[in-house]
Write an enzyme that holds these catalytic residues in place. Structure first.
Site, PDB file in Angstrom:
ATOM      1  N   THR A 221      -3.432   5.481   3.268  1.00 55.36           N
ATOM      2  CA  THR A 221      -2.274   5.999   2.772  1.00 55.36           C
ATOM      3  C   THR A 221      -2.051   6.617   1.469  1.00 55.36           C
ATOM      4  O   THR A 221      -1.428   7.509   1.276  1.00 55.36           O
ATOM      5  CB  THR A 221      -1.401   4.688   2.803  1.00 55.36           C
ATOM      6  OG1 THR A 221      -1.310   4.015   3.941  1.00 55.36           O
ATOM      7  CG2 THR A 221       0.251   5.124   2.657  1.00 55.36           C
TER       8      THR A 221
ATOM      9  N   LYS B  39       0.992  -1.089  -0.075  1.00 60.83           N
ATOM     10  CA  LYS B  39      -0.135  -0.066   0.103  1.00 60.83           C
ATOM     11  C   LYS B  39       0.871   1.283   0.028  1.00 60.83           C
ATOM     12  O   LYS B  39       0.553   2.436  -0.570  1.00 60.83           O
ATOM     13  CB  LYS B  39      -0.972  -0.035   1.315  1.00 60.83           C
ATOM     14  CG  LYS B  39      -0.142  -0.282   2.656  1.00 60.83           C
ATOM     15  CD  LYS B  39       0.123   1.225   3.145  1.00 60.83           C
ATOM     16  CE  LYS B  39       0.659   1.107   4.597  1.00 60.83           C
ATOM     17  NZ  LYS B  39       0.812   2.479   5.213  1.00 60.83           N
TER      18      LYS B  39
END
Length: 335
Positions: A248, A191
């Site tokens: 994120t 991620k």
């Protein structure tokens, strides 16, 4: 419970601050000057300057003191909050002091030199264990420190997960559990790379449609890769997969997103990282992810594009437009 948090960066300080309200917590800072400043001012001036640390939180720059604090209790717990690059050395040191320590790591990424995930590093240094595992999920340190609602996942054997959950689950901090260690770690690592890509796209003003497409295809990329390494596909629909990816890739506090924004605006990777002042694990992990993907013959075009930008082989605009020019695919085919 006696708890030692190893690593006085933003995340280590945040989790130590929260847990010190109901446990006996020692925060280990390797740098003696930083440790002295923490003890004197009760604030982490570099990483969390807005957070006042409670009088109950203890500090030490002696790893033996921190580890032995947990050994003095039958239910002691060690949380390793260092970057992935430092995980091997600190686990090795901990294993020499307390070979039977219950260990939780908070770092997310692949080790650059070996391409290994954190659990593989721990296994090499401590052997096969049932009382170790990662704690991961969508969590900005400052929000955790301020007591805002946060949900995390611990991964490992059932008894281990129960012990960690009992220690950490309270108030605004919710803990879920799974036995899919690989899935949790792959989600946490990949991620970050996807967040760099999304930051680049936003800096180029490609729009919210492009951002949504990158996140969605990034999830597919992450899932293909994780399944190839032994993870379960459903793990990536949880907190440590899509949850952490969304945070994120879109959150303004995201270090990896900030790196992508800087790259998209024309900065070199050296300048982007230097300006950040913190570790951005996606920069360190991107090439390790790509190397492992190629070994597994897994196609990861977004990761490849990020690596090309980091290396200076493509400009951000060239990399993103190369992704847009790819041939159509069947979306539901993840393998």
């Amino acid at each position: 419970m006696n708890i030692a948090v190893l690593g006085a960066g933003a995340w280590g300080t945040a989790i130590a601050a929260v847990l010190s309200a109901r446990h006996s917590v020692v925060l280990y800072a390797r740098n003696p000057d930083q440790c002295a400043q923490l003890a004197r001012d009760r604030v982490n001036a570099r990483y969390l300057p807005s957070l006042a640390l409670s009088e109950s939180l203890q500090f030490t720059d002696d790893l033996h003191v921190a580890v032995e604090h947990t050994a003095s209790s039958d239910s002691g717990l060690i949380l390793v909050a260092t970057p992935t690059a430092a995980l091997r050395s600190i686990v090795r040191d901990v294993s020499e002091i307390a070979p039977d320590a219950t260990l939780v790591w908070l770092c997310k990424g692949f080790e650059q030199s070996t391409g290994q995930l954190p659990h593989q590093i721990v296994r090499e240094e401590m052997g096969e264990r049932v009382d170790t595992g990662p704690l991961s999920g969508p969590s900005f340190a400052i929000e955790v420190a301020c007591g805002l609602p946060t949900a995390l996942t611990v991964a490992g054997a059932p008894d281990f997960c129960e012990r960690v959950t009992e220690a950490l689950h309270a108030g605004a901090l919710r803990i879920y559990s799974t036995d899919d260690v690989v899935g949790v770690e792959v989600g946490g690592a990949v991620k970050n790379v996807m967040a760099i890509a999304t930051g680049i796209s936003d800096a180029l003003d490609l729009g919210l449609n492009a951002r949504a497409a990158l996140i969605t295809r990034g999830l597919a990329e992450m899932t293909r890769f994780g399944v190839a390494l032994g993870a379960r596909a459903e793990t990536f629909m949880g907190l440590t997969g899509i949850g952490d990816l969304i945070l994120t890739a879109t959150g303004d506090l995201s270090r990896n997103r900030k790196v992508g924004l800087a790259l998209g605006r024309g900065a070199t990777i050296e300048a982007a990282v230097a300006d950040l002042g913190h570790v951005a694990e996606g920069v360190r992990s991107a090439h390790a992810v790509l190397a492992r993907a190629r070994q597994c013959q897994i196609e990861m075009p977004i990761t490849e594009a990020v690596c090309a930008v980091i290396d200076g082989a493509l400009t951000p605009s060239e990399a993103l437009h190369a992704l847009l020019a790819r041939e159509p695919k069947v979306e539901a085919q993840l393998s």
